[in-house]
Design a protein around this motif. Structure first.
Motif, short mmCIF file in Angstrom:
data_model
loop_
_atom_site.label_atom_id
_atom_site.label_comp_id
_atom_site.label_asym_id
_atom_site.label_seq_id
_atom_site.Cartn_x
_atom_site.Cartn_y
_atom_site.Cartn_z
N GLY A 196 0.83 -1.21 0.00
CA GLY A 196 0.00 0.00 0.00
C GLY A 196 0.86 1.25 0.00
O GLY A 196 1.77 1.38 0.81
N ASN A 197 0.57 2.14 -0.93
CA ASN A 197 1.24 3.44 -0.99
C ASN A 197 0.23 4.49 -0.57
O ASN A 197 -0.67 4.83 -1.34
N TRP A 198 0.38 4.98 0.66
CA TRP A 198 -0.62 5.93 1.18
C TRP A 198 -0.44 7.32 0.56
O TRP A 198 -1.27 8.19 0.75
N LYS A 199 0.67 7.53 -0.12
CA LYS A 199 0.99 8.85 -0.71
C LYS A 199 0.88 9.93 0.37
O LYS A 199 1.16 9.66 1.53
N ALA A 222 -2.88 4.69 -15.76
CA ALA A 222 -3.79 3.88 -14.95
C ALA A 222 -3.73 4.26 -13.46
O ALA A 222 -4.46 3.71 -12.65
N ILE A 223 -2.85 5.21 -13.11
CA ILE A 223 -2.69 5.55 -11.69
C ILE A 223 -3.74 6.56 -11.26
O ILE A 223 -3.80 7.67 -11.80
N GLY A 224 -4.57 6.15 -10.31
CA GLY A 224 -5.57 7.05 -9.74
C GLY A 224 -6.66 7.45 -10.72
O GLY A 224 -7.44 8.37 -10.45
N THR A 225 -6.74 6.77 -11.84
CA THR A 225 -7.72 7.16 -12.86
C THR A 225 -8.92 6.21 -12.89
O THR A 225 -9.91 6.49 -13.54
N VAL A 237 7.81 -8.83 -9.31
CA VAL A 237 7.43 -7.75 -10.23
C VAL A 237 5.94 -7.48 -9.98
O VAL A 237 5.11 -8.35 -10.21
N LEU A 238 5.64 -6.29 -9.49
CA LEU A 238 4.27 -5.95 -9.15
C LEU A 238 3.61 -5.15 -10.27
O LEU A 238 4.30 -4.55 -11.09
N TYR A 239 2.30 -5.12 -10.23
CA TYR A 239 1.55 -4.20 -11.09
C TYR A 239 0.95 -3.11 -10.19
O TYR A 239 0.50 -3.40 -9.07
N GLY A 240 0.89 -1.89 -10.66
CA GLY A 240 0.21 -0.82 -9.94
C GLY A 240 -0.53 0.09 -10.89
O GLY A 240 -0.04 0.41 -11.98
N GLY A 241 -1.72 0.52 -10.47
CA GLY A 241 -2.54 1.42 -11.29
C GLY A 241 -3.99 0.99 -11.17
O GLY A 241 -4.42 0.07 -11.87
N SER A 242 -4.72 1.63 -10.23
CA SER A 242 -6.13 1.32 -9.99
C SER A 242 -6.36 -0.17 -9.70
O SER A 242 -7.40 -0.72 -10.07
N ALA A 243 -5.40 -0.79 -9.04
CA ALA A 243 -5.63 -2.17 -8.57
C ALA A 243 -6.60 -2.10 -7.39
O ALA A 243 -6.55 -1.17 -6.58
N LYS A 244 -7.50 -3.07 -7.32
CA LYS A 244 -8.55 -3.03 -6.31
C LYS A 244 -9.06 -4.45 -6.03
O LYS A 244 -8.64 -5.39 -6.73
N VAL A 298 -0.51 -0.55 -4.45
CA VAL A 298 -1.90 -0.09 -4.39
C VAL A 298 -1.95 1.32 -3.81
O VAL A 298 -1.46 1.54 -2.69
N GLY A 299 -2.52 2.26 -4.54
CA GLY A 299 -2.67 3.61 -4.02
C GLY A 299 -4.01 3.77 -3.33
O GLY A 299 -4.17 3.43 -2.16
N GLY A 300 -4.99 4.27 -4.08
CA GLY A 300 -6.31 4.59 -3.51
C GLY A 300 -6.91 3.50 -2.63
O GLY A 300 -7.36 3.79 -1.51
#
Ligand code: PEP
Length: 255
Positions: A10-13, A174-177, A211-218, A236-238
């Motif tokens: 988790g990336n809380w930003k 795909a990040i945060g979109t 190797v991870l994927y990131g971008g609106s993963a949920k 994971v952001g959001g």
């Protein structure tokens, strides 16, 4: 196929003041008293919250990471934190190369390379982010673009064990979109990253590097993402800001 432990990170930003960080960390510790076999969990709060979050999650099976680091050991670098400082606060991981740092703070591939080397030398694990803009994706040169970022960012990194570094493919579009890359899109680039890692570090080490994927993963897409052979989890952001969603991703990744 190599048996890689999945990583849900988790990336809380720049979210959560200290009181909010306590609340989220407590909720996570409660939601994840244990994690499924074969899954590792990581949270990366803002630097100001790291010590507090460390206290709240230390009894839980949740690792702690930072979102940024400076490569020098100490001195007149206002606003920065060193590897040893992060370590002393309980971190074992640190995100580097996030597109927000590259775009808003003008960080270069060379900066990432210095950060990666300093982290590995200090015994911390860099979560090295790479990924293309929409423009590059539409031009069709995205694989080459990402491969070049990996080559430059991780050049000369001295690792002897695959767990010493993590790569996160994060297409910027795909990040945060809410616009997730398909699992096939993720696999295409994560697979190319793995091939690059093989060239750089040899087959045996590269086979074990996550190797991870990131971008609106949920919760709704994590299972199909980690079902792909070269996708070993998610940054994971959001969705990492809601304990129930993040915990659900951990559980689904392990199913
Ligand atoms: C991120 O910025 O690392 C990220 C993946 O964000 P989100 O999940 O919100 O797209």
């Amino acid at each position: 196929m190599p048996n890689r432990t999945l990583l849900i990170a988790g990336n809380w930003k720049m979210n959560n003041d200290v009181a909010e960080a306590v609340k989220l960390a407590d909720e996570l510790a409660q939601a994840l008293p244990e994690v499924p076999a074969g899954v590792e969990v990581l949270v990366c709060p803002p630097t100001i919250d790291i010590t507090t979050v460390h206290d709240r999650i230390q009894a839980a099976p949740i690792a702690l990471g930072a979102q940024n680091v400076y490569w020098e050991a100490k001195g007149a670098f206002t606003g920065e934190s060193s590897c040893d400082m992060l370590k002393s606060a309980g971190c074992t991981y640190c995100i580097i190369g996030h597109s927000e740092r590259r775009d808003y703070f003008h960080e270069t591939d060379e900066d990432q390379n210095k950060k990666a080397k300093a982290l590995v030398a200090a015994g911390l694990v860099p979560v090295f982010c790479c990924g293309e803009s929409l423009e590059v994706r539409e031009a069709g040169t995205y694989v080459e673009h990402v491969v070049n970022q990996v080559k430059a960012g991780l050049a000369g990194l001295e690792i002897t064990c695959p767990k010493q570094v993590v790569v996160a493919y994060e297409p910027i579009w795909a990040i945060g979109t809410g616009k997730t890359a398909t699992a096939e899109d993720a696999q295409e680039v994560c697979g190319a990253i793995r091939e690059t890692l093989k060239e750089m570090f040899g087959e045996e080490l590269a086979d074990g590097i996550r190797v991870l994927y990131g971008g609106s993963a949920k919760p709704g897409n994590i299972a199909e993402l980690v079902a792909k052979p070269d996708v070993d989890g998610a940054l994971v952001g959001g969705a990492s800001l809601k304990a129930a969603d993040f915990a659900s991703m951990v559980v689904k990744a392990g199913e």
